[in-house]
Design a protein around this motif. Structure first.
Motif, PDB file in Angstrom:
ATOM      1  N   PRO A 186      90.089   8.229   4.982  1.00 25.61           N
ATOM      2  CA  PRO A 186      88.695   7.762   4.893  1.00 25.61           C
ATOM      3  C   PRO A 186      88.581   6.242   4.826  1.00 25.61           C
ATOM      4  CG  PRO A 186      89.453   8.559   2.767  1.00 25.61           C
ATOM      5  CD  PRO A 186      90.547   8.862   3.739  1.00 25.61           C
ATOM      6  N   HIS A 187      87.385   5.779   5.129  1.00 25.18           N
ATOM      7  CA  HIS A 187      87.042   4.360   5.022  1.00 25.18           C
ATOM      8  C   HIS A 187      85.584   4.298   4.580  1.00 25.18           C
ATOM      9  CE1 HIS A 187      85.983   0.251   6.216  1.00 25.18           C
ATOM     10  NE2 HIS A 187      87.278  -0.020   6.189  1.00 25.18           N
ATOM     11  N   PRO A 188      85.247   3.358   3.670  1.00 26.97           N
ATOM     12  CA  PRO A 188      83.871   3.327   3.132  1.00 26.97           C
ATOM     13  C   PRO A 188      82.790   3.060   4.172  1.00 26.97           C
ATOM     14  CG  PRO A 188      85.114   1.385   2.450  1.00 26.97           C
ATOM     15  CD  PRO A 188      86.094   2.340   3.034  1.00 26.97           C
ATOM     16  N   HIS A 189      83.153   2.524   5.341  1.00 33.25           N
ATOM     17  CA  HIS A 189      82.141   2.215   6.352  1.00 33.25           C
ATOM     18  C   HIS A 189      82.283   3.084   7.597  1.00 33.25           C
ATOM     19  CE1 HIS A 189      80.899  -0.903   3.687  1.00 33.25           C
ATOM     20  NE2 HIS A 189      82.132  -1.381   3.668  1.00 33.25           N
ATOM     21  N   ILE A 190      82.939   4.226   7.414  1.00 36.35           N
ATOM     22  CA  ILE A 190      82.979   5.301   8.405  1.00 36.35           C
ATOM     23  C   ILE A 190      82.278   6.499   7.772  1.00 36.35           C
ATOM     24  CG2 ILE A 190      84.503   6.979   9.528  1.00 36.35           C
ATOM     25  CD1 ILE A 190      86.471   4.675  10.013  1.00 36.35           C
ATOM     26  N   THR A 240      77.180   0.758  19.087  1.00 41.54           N
ATOM     27  CA  THR A 240      75.875   0.177  19.353  1.00 41.54           C
ATOM     28  C   THR A 240      75.100   0.161  18.039  1.00 41.54           C
ATOM     29  OG1 THR A 240      74.479   2.144  19.709  1.00 41.54           O
ATOM     30  CG2 THR A 240      75.920   1.486  21.541  1.00 41.54           C
ATOM     31  N   PRO A 241      73.999  -0.601  17.961  1.00 41.41           N
ATOM     32  CA  PRO A 241      73.187  -0.582  16.731  1.00 41.41           C
ATOM     33  C   PRO A 241      72.561   0.781  16.426  1.00 41.41           C
ATOM     34  CG  PRO A 241      72.749  -2.565  17.987  1.00 41.41           C
ATOM     35  CD  PRO A 241      73.573  -1.681  18.870  1.00 41.41           C
ATOM     36  N   LEU A 242      72.547   1.706  17.393  1.00 41.62           N
ATOM     37  CA  LEU A 242      72.046   3.052  17.125  1.00 41.62           C
ATOM     38  C   LEU A 242      73.152   3.986  16.645  1.00 41.62           C
ATOM     39  CD1 LEU A 242      69.515   3.642  20.048  1.00 41.62           C
ATOM     40  CD2 LEU A 242      68.997   3.420  17.608  1.00 41.62           C
ATOM     41  N   ASN A 243      74.404   3.568  16.790  1.00 43.43           N
ATOM     42  CA  ASN A 243      75.528   4.365  16.299  1.00 43.43           C
ATOM     43  C   ASN A 243      76.107   3.776  15.013  1.00 43.43           C
ATOM     44  OD1 ASN A 243      75.369   6.283  18.266  1.00 43.43           O
ATOM     45  ND2 ASN A 243      76.898   5.350  19.597  1.00 43.43           N
ATOM     46  N   ILE A 244      75.304   2.926  14.398  1.00 47.58           N
ATOM     47  CA  ILE A 244      75.647   2.359  13.093  1.00 47.58           C
ATOM     48  C   ILE A 244      74.465   2.601  12.169  1.00 47.58           C
ATOM     49  CG2 ILE A 244      76.190   0.251  11.815  1.00 47.58           C
ATOM     50  CD1 ILE A 244      77.242  -0.857  14.569  1.00 47.58           C
ATOM     51  N   MET A 245      74.720   3.235  11.048  1.00 49.70           N
ATOM     52  CA  MET A 245      73.681   3.433  10.039  1.00 49.70           C
ATOM     53  C   MET A 245      73.811   2.351   8.970  1.00 49.70           C
ATOM     54  SD  MET A 245      72.322   6.196  11.294  1.00 49.70           S
ATOM     55  CE  MET A 245      71.195   6.765  10.009  1.00 49.70           C
ATOM     56  N   VAL A 246      72.790   2.200   8.156  1.00 53.09           N
ATOM     57  CA  VAL A 246      72.877   1.340   6.976  1.00 53.09           C
ATOM     58  C   VAL A 246      72.503   2.165   5.754  1.00 53.09           C
ATOM     59  CG1 VAL A 246      72.498  -0.861   8.132  1.00 53.09           C
ATOM     60  CG2 VAL A 246      70.538   0.478   7.391  1.00 53.09           C
ATOM     61  N   ASN A 247      73.225   1.929   4.658  1.00 54.91           N
ATOM     62  CA  ASN A 247      72.905   2.636   3.418  1.00 54.91           C
ATOM     63  C   ASN A 247      71.859   1.845   2.632  1.00 54.91           C
ATOM     64  OD1 ASN A 247      74.269   0.546   2.097  1.00 54.91           O
ATOM     65  ND2 ASN A 247      76.140   1.746   1.811  1.00 54.91           N
ATOM     66  N   LYS A 248      71.585   2.277   1.425  1.00 56.04           N
ATOM     67  CA  LYS A 248      70.514   1.638   0.651  1.00 56.04           C
ATOM     68  C   LYS A 248      70.852   0.208   0.243  1.00 56.04           C
ATOM     69  CE  LYS A 248      72.079   3.768  -3.686  1.00 56.04           C
ATOM     70  NZ  LYS A 248      71.681   4.648  -4.816  1.00 56.04           N
ATOM     71  N   TYR A 249      72.143  -0.163   0.361  1.00 54.83           N
ATOM     72  CA  TYR A 249      72.555  -1.534   0.043  1.00 54.83           C
ATOM     73  C   TYR A 249      72.657  -2.397   1.304  1.00 54.83           C
ATOM     74  CZ  TYR A 249      73.937   0.963  -4.176  1.00 54.83           C
ATOM     75  OH  TYR A 249      73.945   1.756  -5.304  1.00 54.83           O
ATOM     76  N   ASP A 250      72.225  -1.875   2.437  1.00 53.94           N
ATOM     77  CA  ASP A 250      72.313  -2.559   3.732  1.00 53.94           C
ATOM     78  C   ASP A 250      73.742  -2.677   4.236  1.00 53.94           C
ATOM     79  OD1 ASP A 250      69.754  -2.857   4.590  1.00 53.94           O
ATOM     80  OD2 ASP A 250      69.508  -4.939   3.931  1.00 53.94           O
ATOM     81  N   ASP A 251      74.647  -1.885   3.697  1.00 53.85           N
ATOM     82  CA  ASP A 251      76.015  -1.863   4.209  1.00 53.85           C
ATOM     83  C   ASP A 251      76.078  -0.964   5.441  1.00 53.85           C
ATOM     84  OD1 ASP A 251      77.104  -3.538   2.309  1.00 53.85           O
ATOM     85  OD2 ASP A 251      77.609  -1.905   0.930  1.00 53.85           O
ATOM     86  N   PRO A 252      76.819  -1.357   6.470  1.00 53.78           N
ATOM     87  CA  PRO A 252      76.899  -0.566   7.699  1.00 53.78           C
ATOM     88  C   PRO A 252      77.845   0.624   7.557  1.00 53.78           C
ATOM     89  CG  PRO A 252      78.312  -2.477   7.900  1.00 53.78           C
ATOM     90  CD  PRO A 252      77.610  -2.612   6.566  1.00 53.78           C
ATOM     91  N   VAL A 253      77.522   1.699   8.265  1.00 55.50           N
ATOM     92  CA  VAL A 253      78.370   2.894   8.305  1.00 55.50           C
ATOM     93  C   VAL A 253      78.391   3.381   9.757  1.00 55.50           C
ATOM     94  CG1 VAL A 253      78.737   5.244   7.473  1.00 55.50           C
ATOM     95  CG2 VAL A 253      77.755   3.524   5.930  1.00 55.50           C
ATOM     96  N   ILE A 254      79.567   3.419  10.361  1.00 54.83           N
ATOM     97  CA  ILE A 254      79.682   3.809  11.763  1.00 54.83           C
ATOM     98  C   ILE A 254      79.611   5.331  11.891  1.00 54.83           C
ATOM     99  CG2 ILE A 254      81.147   3.756  13.820  1.00 54.83           C
ATOM    100  CD1 ILE A 254      82.375   1.173  12.762  1.00 54.83           C
ATOM    101  N   ILE A 255      78.806   5.793  12.852  1.00 56.51           N
ATOM    102  CA  ILE A 255      78.642   7.226  13.108  1.00 56.51           C
ATOM    103  C   ILE A 255      78.973   7.528  14.572  1.00 56.51           C
ATOM    104  CG2 ILE A 255      76.859   7.446  11.328  1.00 56.51           C
ATOM    105  CD1 ILE A 255      74.803   7.588  13.708  1.00 56.51           C
ATOM    106  N   ASP A 256      78.792   8.764  14.973  1.00 57.23           N
ATOM    107  CA  ASP A 256      78.886   9.246  16.358  1.00 57.23           C
ATOM    108  C   ASP A 256      80.277   9.021  16.954  1.00 57.23           C
ATOM    109  OD1 ASP A 256      78.468  10.247  18.841  1.00 57.23           O
ATOM    110  OD2 ASP A 256      76.618   9.148  19.228  1.00 57.23           O
ATOM    111  N   TYR A 257      81.148  10.001  16.723  1.00 54.16           N
ATOM    112  CA  TYR A 257      82.540   9.904  17.166  1.00 54.16           C
ATOM    113  C   TYR A 257      82.812  10.802  18.368  1.00 54.16           C
ATOM    114  CZ  TYR A 257      83.154   7.025  13.117  1.00 54.16           C
ATOM    115  OH  TYR A 257      83.030   5.981  12.223  1.00 54.16           O
ATOM    116  N   GLY A 258      81.765  11.070  19.152  1.00 57.51           N
ATOM    117  CA  GLY A 258      81.924  11.910  20.335  1.00 57.51           C
ATOM    118  C   GLY A 258      82.773  11.284  21.418  1.00 57.51           C
ATOM    119  N   SER A 259      82.854   9.943  21.428  1.00 55.40           N
ATOM    120  CA  SER A 259      83.681   9.239  22.415  1.00 55.40           C
ATOM    121  C   SER A 259      84.924   8.630  21.778  1.00 55.40           C
ATOM    122  CB  SER A 259      82.867   8.122  23.087  1.00 55.40           C
ATOM    123  OG  SER A 259      81.744   8.646  23.754  1.00 55.40           O
TER     124      SER A 259
END
Length: 268
Positions: free
Chosen positions: A131-135, A198-217
């Motif tokens: 795991p990684h905190p921003h995945i 892309t900015p649509l495949n990155i979420m932000v949590n309540k602290y504005d930290d980025p979290v990468i999503i969408d691992y289909g590719s």
């Protein structure tokens, strides 16, 4: 005809919804509409797909129900491997997100939808062990009829794109890029490239930290990809997984963030 028990009332109940247009414009220079296509998945994860010559915004209940046809499970969902992590129901919808297959005309009947979903599940299993905190955190798979019907992930408040569209004020660009880079390098250390940052495949949590999503590719370096990249966030079309695709995307995202922040400061 669709089963009368399907709770489809309007186009808002359909997901995804697409529209196809001709490459040529009409005499007034407007794109020529060809057809709309749309998917629907029931609460029991039975998948339907439809196509209509009516614009998606004009579809009514009768149009939808007459167009939808049931898809065989084997065309949508992969068989669950014996070593997959299984999540039990009920699902906490407030905190967990169910990622279902994206029903698209190009994939139907090709065998690619189940393959894509199985590949992503296998990638998430690896990331669960490393795991990684921003995945995005993966909890496992939802299984129905012996098949993977959904990936179960943390639910996060907003995409990076929507967050910046609302307001770039007080957003820490340096913090965001530093943490995104850390997550991407973590993927690379495992021999994986995301291939669709892309900015649509990155979420932000309540602290504005980025979290990468969408691992289909997301696949090992050198693997042939079924899907890859998003126009505007890649240098050129590609079909092979490589670290360089992620590095290039990170540079583009950083420039995009800096430009958003600059515009925000100038309009204050």
């Amino acid at each position: 005809m669709v089963n009368e028990e399907l709770l489809v009332f309007s186009a808002r109940d359909l997901s995804p919804r697409y529209e196809a247009f001709s490459e040529d414009d009409d005499e007034h220079g407007n794109p020529i509409f060809l057809y709309s296509s749309f998917g629907y998945i029931t609460d029991e994860y039975i998948a339907y797909f439809g196509r209509s010559n009516i614009r998606k915004c004009d579809l009514n209940q009768k149009d939808i129900r007459e167009s939808l046809k049931r898809l065989p499970d084997e065309d949508v969902y992969p068989k669950a491997p014996p070593n997959i992590t299984v999540v039990s129901t009920p699902i906490d919808d407030d905190n967990l997100f169910l990622k279902r297959p994206k029903l698209h005309l190009d994939f139907l009947g090709t065998g690619l939808l189940p393959k894509l979903m199985l590949q992503e599940a296998e990638t998430m299993e690896l990331l669960r062990r490393h795991p990684h905190p921003h995945i995005v955190r993966y909890h496992g798979c939802l299984i129905k009829r012996g098949r993977i019907v959904s990936l179960v992930l943390d639910r996060l408040p907003d995409t990076l794109q929507h967050r910046l569209e609302k307001s770039a004020q007080h957003f820490n660009v340096e913090n965001c890029i530093r943490k995104l880079t850390s997550a991407v390098y973590h993927l690379h250390s495992l021999g994986l490239a995301h291939n669709d940052l892309t900015p649509l495949n990155i979420m932000v949590n309540k602290y504005d930290d980025p979290v990468i999503i969408d691992y289909g590719s997301c696949q090992p370096f050198g693997s042939t990809l079924i899907t890859a990249g998003t126009p505007g966030w890649i240098d050129e079309d590609f079909t092979i997984s490589a670290e360089q695709h992620d590095r290039s995307a990170l540079d583009k995202i950083q420039r995009w963030l800096e430009e958003r922040s600059k515009v925000q400061r100038q309009t204050r």
